[in-house]
Enzyme design. Structure first.
Site, PDB file in Angstrom:
ATOM      1  N   THR A   1      61.184  -1.210  82.506  1.00  0.00           N
ATOM      2  CA  THR A   1      60.836  -2.564  82.038  1.00  0.00           C
ATOM      3  C   THR A   1      59.602  -2.464  81.146  1.00  0.00           C
ATOM      4  OG1 THR A   1      61.798  -3.746  83.891  1.00  0.00           O
ATOM      5  CG2 THR A   1      59.807  -4.717  82.972  1.00  0.00           C
TER       6      THR A   1
ATOM      7  N   ARG B   1      71.300 -12.784  88.677  1.00  0.00           N
ATOM      8  CA  ARG B   1      70.054 -12.428  89.374  1.00  0.00           C
ATOM      9  C   ARG B   1      68.866 -12.562  88.396  1.00  0.00           C
ATOM     10  NH1 ARG B   1      65.888  -8.302  88.531  1.00  0.00           N
ATOM     11  NH2 ARG B   1      64.893  -7.939  90.532  1.00  0.00           N
TER      12      ARG B   1
ATOM     13  N   GLY C   1      64.752 -11.705  88.071  1.00  0.00           N
ATOM     14  CA  GLY C   1      63.678 -10.922  88.683  1.00  0.00           C
ATOM     15  C   GLY C   1      62.328 -11.604  88.513  1.00  0.00           C
ATOM     16  N   ASP C   2      61.290 -10.812  88.671  1.00  0.00           N
ATOM     17  CA  ASP C   2      59.921 -11.339  88.617  1.00  0.00           C
ATOM     18  C   ASP C   2      59.416 -11.576  87.199  1.00  0.00           C
ATOM     19  OD1 ASP C   2      60.144  -8.362  88.601  1.00  0.00           O
ATOM     20  OD2 ASP C   2      58.044  -8.529  88.003  1.00  0.00           O
TER      21      ASP C   2
ATOM     22  N   HIS D   1      60.048  -3.430  91.753  1.00  0.00           N
ATOM     23  CA  HIS D   1      61.091  -4.162  92.479  1.00  0.00           C
ATOM     24  C   HIS D   1      60.778  -5.663  92.471  1.00  0.00           C
ATOM     25  CE1 HIS D   1      63.184  -5.377  96.353  1.00  0.00           C
ATOM     26  NE2 HIS D   1      64.151  -4.980  95.533  1.00  0.00           N
TER      27      HIS D   1
END
Ligand code: ASP
Length: 294
Positions: free
Chosen positions: A165, A193, A195-196, A218
């Site tokens: 990332t 989904r 993510g953060d 994660h």
């Protein structure tokens, strides 16, 4: 009062990059930091610097962002990205299909100022309104992403691996701070989904007078501890940049057994970076002085 020290720092994702790829990832980060630095040096804004740096990383097939993003369970690319400045102006997109430069879609949303986060089909419609079209799948999918997906499907690799990332933080000549983060998310993730990375306070955070931070790792763990907000709170409480980065990564491990890393800048341009994974390529230029690591 100290004058702001022009600074840019970028990361190429917390994970475990094999030794053979690591130098390429590090040099990709150095190129992105140089692009961001170019903007700052000519008097451009921190916001423009982080968008520019992240676009360079999104174009680089080594990273899990834009071209080179990982595939989800259905074999598709859905990207997440956020950009924000210290005035708490935010633009973010989530589960946006097949777009090479989601960071620029996020920037347009920030400039529009109406909403903070758009997802899925709505995010794609907004991108198109801005004249940004999705790429044909074969132009965005690298061989590496495809091979990984095939191995995951065959059970030879576990799904939901993190890594690669990208993110950037900058401080400009007017003392303005900004952050940008962009990702394909977790390989083999369930479609839809998020993510953060696009969530303010989780994967990306900036606040004037304190700092800017971009997290990686994660996402489900990072969201639980609001990792970037927690890092900036440490700066607010008086921590040095490196100490804040290290303590925030330690918190991720201790509270939710999470794996990841973070980069940050404080209001004076001091940089911090830390990880509890095997690698996290990063590069910075502060007051003209370059540094980088893995
Ligand atoms: N944080 C990203 C996500 O969970 C993945 C990564 O940083 O590699 O979507």
């Amino acid at each position: 009062m100290l004058l702001p020290m022009l600074t840019v720092i970028v990361h190429g994702g917390a994970g475990s990059v094999d030794g053979e790829r690591l130098p390429r990832c590090r040099s990709g980060c150095e190129q992105a930091a140089a692009a961001g630095w170019g903007v700052l040096e000519r008097g451009g804004s921190a916001l423009e610097a982080v968008e520019t740096a992240v676009r360079v990383l999104e174009d680089n097939p080594e990273f899990n962002a834009g071209y080179g993003a990982v595939l989800n369970r259905a074999g598709e690319i859905e990207v997440d990205a956020a950009i924000a400045d210290g005035e708490l102006r935010i633009g973010a997109v989530a589960a946006l299909p097949w777009v090479r430069h989601p960071i620029s879609v996020a920037r347009r949303l920030l400039e529009r100022g109406e909403h903070v986060l758009l997802a899925g089909a709505g995010a794609l419609a907004f991108a198109r309104e801005c004249g940004i079209e999705p790429d044909p799948p074969e132009q965005l999918t690298t061989e590496r992403a495809r091979t990984r997906w095939e191995k995951e499907r065959a059970g030879a690799l576990p799904p939901s691996g993190t890594g690669d990332t990208v993110g950037a933080c900058a401080l400009d000549c007017k003392g303005r701070l900004a952050v940008a983060t962009s990702t394909g998310g977790l390989s083999g993730k369930q479609p839809g989904r998020v993510g953060d990375s696009p969530l303010f306070g989780a994967g990306s955070y900036a606040e004037k007078n304190f700092g800017a931070a971009s997290a990686t790792g994660h996402g489900e763990s990072i969201i639980r501890v609001l990792m970037t907000r927690s890092a900036i709170d440490r700066l607010r409480a008086g921590s040095a940049a490196m100490t804040a980065a290290a303590a925030t990564v330690a918190e991720l491990g201790e509270r939710v057994a999470g794996e990841g890393g973070i980069i940050l800048i404080d209001r004076h341009g001091a940089i911090g970076h830390a990880r509890n994974t095997a690698s996290m390529p990063w590069a910075a230029i502060s007051a003209g002085l370059p540094s980088s690591g893995t």
